[in-house]
Write a protein that holds these residues in place. Sequence first.
Motif, PDB file in Angstrom:
ATOM      1  N   PRO A  42       0.821  -1.223   0.000  1.00 20.12           N
ATOM      2  CA  PRO A  42       0.000   0.000   0.000  1.00 20.12           C
ATOM      3  C   PRO A  42       0.855   1.274   0.000  1.00 20.12           C
ATOM      4  CG  PRO A  42      -0.651  -1.467   1.803  1.00 20.12           C
ATOM      5  CD  PRO A  42       0.551  -2.078   1.161  1.00 20.12           C
ATOM      6  N   GLY A  43       1.867   1.291   0.843  1.00 20.50           N
ATOM      7  CA  GLY A  43       2.723   2.477   0.937  1.00 20.50           C
ATOM      8  C   GLY A  43       3.468   2.720  -0.364  1.00 20.50           C
ATOM      9  N   TYR A  46       1.236   4.176  -2.866  1.00 20.50           N
ATOM     10  CA  TYR A  46       0.980   5.579  -2.560  1.00 20.50           C
ATOM     11  C   TYR A  46       2.090   6.465  -3.130  1.00 20.50           C
ATOM     12  CZ  TYR A  46       1.150   9.993  -0.187  1.00 20.50           C
ATOM     13  OH  TYR A  46       1.261  11.331   0.056  1.00 20.50           O
ATOM     14  N   PHE A  47       3.346   6.099  -2.805  1.00 13.45           N
ATOM     15  CA  PHE A  47       4.460   6.941  -3.275  1.00 13.45           C
ATOM     16  C   PHE A  47       4.543   6.934  -4.796  1.00 13.45           C
ATOM     17  CE2 PHE A  47       5.869   6.788   1.141  1.00 13.45           C
ATOM     18  CZ  PHE A  47       6.251   8.105   1.305  1.00 13.45           C
ATOM     19  N   PHE A  50       1.084   8.994  -6.099  1.00 12.95           N
ATOM     20  CA  PHE A  50       0.906  10.398  -5.730  1.00 12.95           C
ATOM     21  C   PHE A  50       2.202  11.195  -5.653  1.00 12.95           C
ATOM     22  CE2 PHE A  50      -3.018   8.430  -4.137  1.00 12.95           C
ATOM     23  CZ  PHE A  50      -3.931   9.220  -4.801  1.00 12.95           C
ATOM     24  N   VAL A  53       4.411   9.517 -10.081  1.00 15.12           N
ATOM     25  CA  VAL A  53       3.701   9.809 -11.329  1.00 15.12           C
ATOM     26  C   VAL A  53       3.663  11.326 -11.576  1.00 15.12           C
ATOM     27  CG1 VAL A  53       1.521   9.619 -12.568  1.00 15.12           C
ATOM     28  CG2 VAL A  53       2.391   7.656 -11.317  1.00 15.12           C
ATOM     29  N   PRO A  54       3.354  12.154 -10.557  1.00 16.53           N
ATOM     30  CA  PRO A  54       3.410  13.611 -10.794  1.00 16.53           C
ATOM     31  C   PRO A  54       4.797  14.091 -11.228  1.00 16.53           C
ATOM     32  CG  PRO A  54       2.201  13.185  -8.791  1.00 16.53           C
ATOM     33  CD  PRO A  54       2.766  11.868  -9.232  1.00 16.53           C
ATOM     34  N   GLU A 258      -1.111  28.756   1.461  1.00 15.88           N
ATOM     35  CA  GLU A 258      -2.400  29.051   2.104  1.00 15.88           C
ATOM     36  C   GLU A 258      -2.459  30.467   2.646  1.00 15.88           C
ATOM     37  OE1 GLU A 258      -3.803  26.299   5.001  1.00 15.88           O
ATOM     38  OE2 GLU A 258      -3.969  24.663   3.579  1.00 15.88           O
ATOM     39  N   ILE A 284      -4.852  26.095 -12.218  1.00 12.65           N
ATOM     40  CA  ILE A 284      -6.133  25.536 -11.785  1.00 12.65           C
ATOM     41  C   ILE A 284      -7.301  26.392 -12.253  1.00 12.65           C
ATOM     42  CG2 ILE A 284      -7.461  24.706  -9.799  1.00 12.65           C
ATOM     43  CD1 ILE A 284      -4.936  23.182  -9.964  1.00 12.65           C
TER      44      ILE A 284
ATOM     45  N   PHE B  93      -1.617   3.204   6.354  1.00 13.38           N
ATOM     46  CA  PHE B  93      -0.534   3.306   5.365  1.00 13.38           C
ATOM     47  C   PHE B  93       0.819   3.510   6.046  1.00 13.38           C
ATOM     48  CE2 PHE B  93      -1.984   3.562   0.896  1.00 13.38           C
ATOM     49  CZ  PHE B  93      -3.331   3.359   1.102  1.00 13.38           C
ATOM     50  N   THR B 129       0.242  17.024  -9.898  1.00 11.43           N
ATOM     51  CA  THR B 129      -0.514  16.279  -8.893  1.00 11.43           C
ATOM     52  C   THR B 129      -2.012  16.431  -9.129  1.00 11.43           C
ATOM     53  OG1 THR B 129       1.261  16.801  -7.345  1.00 11.43           O
ATOM     54  CG2 THR B 129      -0.723  15.858  -6.409  1.00 11.43           C
ATOM     55  N   TYR B 130      -2.412  17.655  -9.458  1.00 10.22           N
ATOM     56  CA  TYR B 130      -3.826  17.906  -9.748  1.00 10.22           C
ATOM     57  C   TYR B 130      -4.297  17.038 -10.918  1.00 10.22           C
ATOM     58  CZ  TYR B 130      -7.923  20.450 -11.484  1.00 10.22           C
ATOM     59  OH  TYR B 130      -9.169  20.786 -11.927  1.00 10.22           O
ATOM     60  N   VAL B 132      -3.062  14.196 -11.913  1.00 13.32           N
ATOM     61  CA  VAL B 132      -3.151  12.782 -11.506  1.00 13.32           C
ATOM     62  C   VAL B 132      -4.474  12.545 -10.782  1.00 13.32           C
ATOM     63  CG1 VAL B 132      -2.189  11.047  -9.939  1.00 13.32           C
ATOM     64  CG2 VAL B 132      -0.667  12.367 -11.408  1.00 13.32           C
ATOM     65  N   ILE B 133      -4.822  13.459  -9.868  1.00 13.95           N
ATOM     66  CA  ILE B 133      -6.092  13.331  -9.132  1.00 13.95           C
ATOM     67  C   ILE B 133      -7.259  13.349 -10.115  1.00 13.95           C
ATOM     68  CG2 ILE B 133      -7.550  14.379  -7.321  1.00 13.95           C
ATOM     69  CD1 ILE B 133      -4.988  13.758  -6.079  1.00 13.95           C
ATOM     70  N   ARG B 134      -7.139  14.201 -11.138  1.00 13.06           N
ATOM     71  CA  ARG B 134      -8.222  14.292 -12.102  1.00 13.06           C
ATOM     72  C   ARG B 134      -8.344  13.002 -12.907  1.00 13.06           C
ATOM     73  NH1 ARG B 134      -8.313  18.605 -16.965  1.00 13.06           N
ATOM     74  NH2 ARG B 134      -7.110  16.924 -17.897  1.00 13.06           N
ATOM     75  N   LEU B 136      -7.577  10.112 -12.006  1.00 12.46           N
ATOM     76  CA  LEU B 136      -8.100   9.042 -11.144  1.00 12.46           C
ATOM     77  C   LEU B 136      -9.581   9.257 -10.822  1.00 12.46           C
ATOM     78  CD1 LEU B 136      -5.156   8.722  -8.590  1.00 12.46           C
ATOM     79  CD2 LEU B 136      -5.758   7.085 -10.368  1.00 12.46           C
ATOM     80  N   LEU B 138     -10.889  11.519  -9.025  1.00 15.83           N
ATOM     81  CA  LEU B 138     -11.080  11.811  -7.603  1.00 15.83           C
ATOM     82  C   LEU B 138     -11.567  13.237  -7.370  1.00 15.83           C
ATOM     83  CD1 LEU B 138      -7.993  10.091  -5.942  1.00 15.83           C
ATOM     84  CD2 LEU B 138     -10.388   9.483  -5.656  1.00 15.83           C
ATOM     85  N   LEU B 147      -6.693  10.518   0.107  1.00 15.98           N
ATOM     86  CA  LEU B 147      -5.640   9.695  -0.498  1.00 15.98           C
ATOM     87  C   LEU B 147      -4.344  10.446  -0.830  1.00 15.98           C
ATOM     88  CD1 LEU B 147      -7.827   7.366  -2.704  1.00 15.98           C
ATOM     89  CD2 LEU B 147      -6.620   6.808  -0.581  1.00 15.98           C
ATOM     90  N   PRO B 148      -4.398  11.663  -1.421  1.00 16.72           N
ATOM     91  CA  PRO B 148      -3.126  12.284  -1.802  1.00 16.72           C
ATOM     92  C   PRO B 148      -2.188  12.572  -0.633  1.00 16.72           C
ATOM     93  CG  PRO B 148      -4.958  13.374  -2.878  1.00 16.72           C
ATOM     94  CD  PRO B 148      -5.545  12.458  -1.859  1.00 16.72           C
ATOM     95  N   GLY B 149      -2.719  12.573   0.597  1.00 16.20           N
ATOM     96  CA  GLY B 149      -1.841  12.807   1.744  1.00 16.20           C
ATOM     97  C   GLY B 149      -1.789  11.595   2.660  1.00 16.20           C
ATOM     98  N   ALA B 150      -1.975  10.409   2.099  1.00 18.52           N
ATOM     99  CA  ALA B 150      -2.099   9.206   2.936  1.00 18.52           C
ATOM    100  C   ALA B 150      -0.877   8.967   3.816  1.00 18.52           C
ATOM    101  CB  ALA B 150      -2.374   7.989   2.062  1.00 18.52           C
ATOM    102  N   ILE B 151       0.304   9.345   3.320  1.00 21.93           N
ATOM    103  CA  ILE B 151       1.506   9.178   4.141  1.00 21.93           C
ATOM    104  C   ILE B 151       2.270  10.490   4.142  1.00 21.93           C
ATOM    105  CG2 ILE B 151       3.708   7.967   4.428  1.00 21.93           C
ATOM    106  CD1 ILE B 151       2.615   5.645   2.955  1.00 21.93           C
ATOM    107  N   ASN B 211      -7.042  21.274   7.149  1.00 19.69           N
ATOM    108  CA  ASN B 211      -6.659  21.300   5.739  1.00 19.69           C
ATOM    109  C   ASN B 211      -7.607  22.162   4.910  1.00 19.69           C
ATOM    110  OD1 ASN B 211      -5.640  20.849   3.250  1.00 19.69           O
ATOM    111  ND2 ASN B 211      -6.108  18.671   3.188  1.00 19.69           N
TER     112      ASN B 211
END
Lengths: 323, 294
Positions: A42-43, A46-47, A50, A53-54, A258, A284, B93, B129-130, B132-134, B136, B138, B147-151, B211
Amino acid sequence: MKQASIPGLAGREMPTRTYRERRDSRWRRLRRDKWLYILLIPGALYFLIFKYVPMWGILLAFKNYQPYLGFWKSDWVGFEHFRVFFDNPDFFMLLRNTLLLSFYNLVFFFPAPIILALLLNEIRLSFYKRTIQTMIYVPHFISMVIVASMSYVFLTTEGGAVNEFLYTFTGRKIDFLSSPDWFRPLIILQTIWKECGWGTIIFLAALAGVDVEQYEAAVVDGANRWRQIWHITLPAIRSTIIILLILRMGTILDNGFEQIFLMMNALNREVGEVFDTYVYALGITQGAFSYSTAVGLFKSVIGVTMVLGTNWLAKKFGESGLY
Amino acid sequence: MAKRYKNAGETVFDVFNYVILGIIGVAALLPFLFVVAGSFATDAEITKRAVFLIPSTISLDAYRFIFSTDTIMRSIGVSVYVTVLGTLVNLFFTVTMAYPMAKRNLMGRNLILNLIIFTMLFGGGMIPTYLVIRELHLLDTLGSLILPGAISAFNLIIVKNFFQELPLEMEEAARIDGCTELGLLWRIVLPLSKPVLATFTLFYAVGHWNNFFSALLYINDPEKWPLQVMLRQIVMLSQAAAGDISTMDPGFVQPPEQSIKMAVIVVGTLPIMCVYPFLQKHFAKGVMLGSIKG
């Protein structure tokens, strides 16, 4: 096989173990650690998905991405987006805003937790010290949206407490929230309020490791409090300061998306817009994916270079550095 | 250590120091106290006094008003859902990855570790990253907030280091008794790691609650906005209505706008204040564990 794979020894460096391990074939080790690898899945996914791939998506910066053509069929344009960006007057605005904010942050915010930690370290009454610590750590856990919201509520010219106060005494109001002159001071003040207390933890931890005998010896030698701070306390946190300085240099182009995004508006944009908010606005909201990816890439490459560069410098000057 | 006191100058410094730190401590809490006081205020009071800590009349109208529609309630629901589920995902995770990574003789461990550390230095950035999310699918799902911040690579390394330092005697005994790798993680390692897991549970949970960035990027549908985004709409942009006067009893006077905004801020901060005592107990430990070593 049985004796070669008593798994209980995993994790301990034992000479016999390494000897046996050399005899183990790769396949055997894979099979022995089967469950560990399954746990990794799973980990690792994830890497991969997310984070990596980016990174590969960075190639967009060198393409002219068209949504109807997709990633693969869009044309390669080489460094075209970078050329356009560097020729754009926005580039200098972004660079100036970013560097100025970082500079003010370095001058006004960076020393604040160090000074605060030194003051706290001089407090002998441990109950008082703990109470103050409990109070000054609170703002760190408050979200940026709340910090910005509170600033709005207090500073607005329409019934905000600060302006009501100013009006009563001076008969004037100051438009803190949309005046370009007030943007940078506001950002730095927010940062100091939110993170100064929290920032002391790492220094206090370093100071907790100082042997009390050193102070006692200094007293015997006739050193007063200032000398003790200068010769014992400050050297104890020197390497921590240097490491934090390295980290700060690496994020010199990062002004905290932010906070800037929340405090920026059409009237103070000329001093507020920084790389991250620019990438957001173009990518965006306007859909210029390739161009904004190029801007983002420029920022990260400078960032990595800065971290590695300052780290190298720190090592040159005899400090341990990060890597 | 009273014998360190030497002369009058140092005593003056000490008095000064106590006072200054007292002021700094109060300054850290003051804005929030003003907001709490203001949220209970009536229109008359707000126009009379600009700043006050104790309102002369306590009015709950602002709170009754903001909960008169389900706008705030719904976004609180989203935030709670994301915080609870997101934190569970984070823990799952982080633990499943940290455990194998703590085994020093795992084949490929160093390569994986370096790949993880690299992501702390360099990343694809916001737009890739955006996308990739798109891709998927999501976007506009709550999964995009989880998910994008799972770890967090930083937390992962700290937990891994902690696992590495655990005493191995119990592990060995359990293995000899025929315990499997998974049983070992579940029955021995996790119970031994309770304090460190508590720390990261709180850190991850606070991160989810606070967040704003992910929701700004990935959620367009106002029905799915978490509280932080709703807060900005109400307090900073004045674009969303916090309540609806027509649903209130006749005779209900609309509370002052400042009070409404302050009440929304209080609602957004309250959960953090509730867990703060627990955070306080654990975070110093968390920061101390933060020393990264390979």
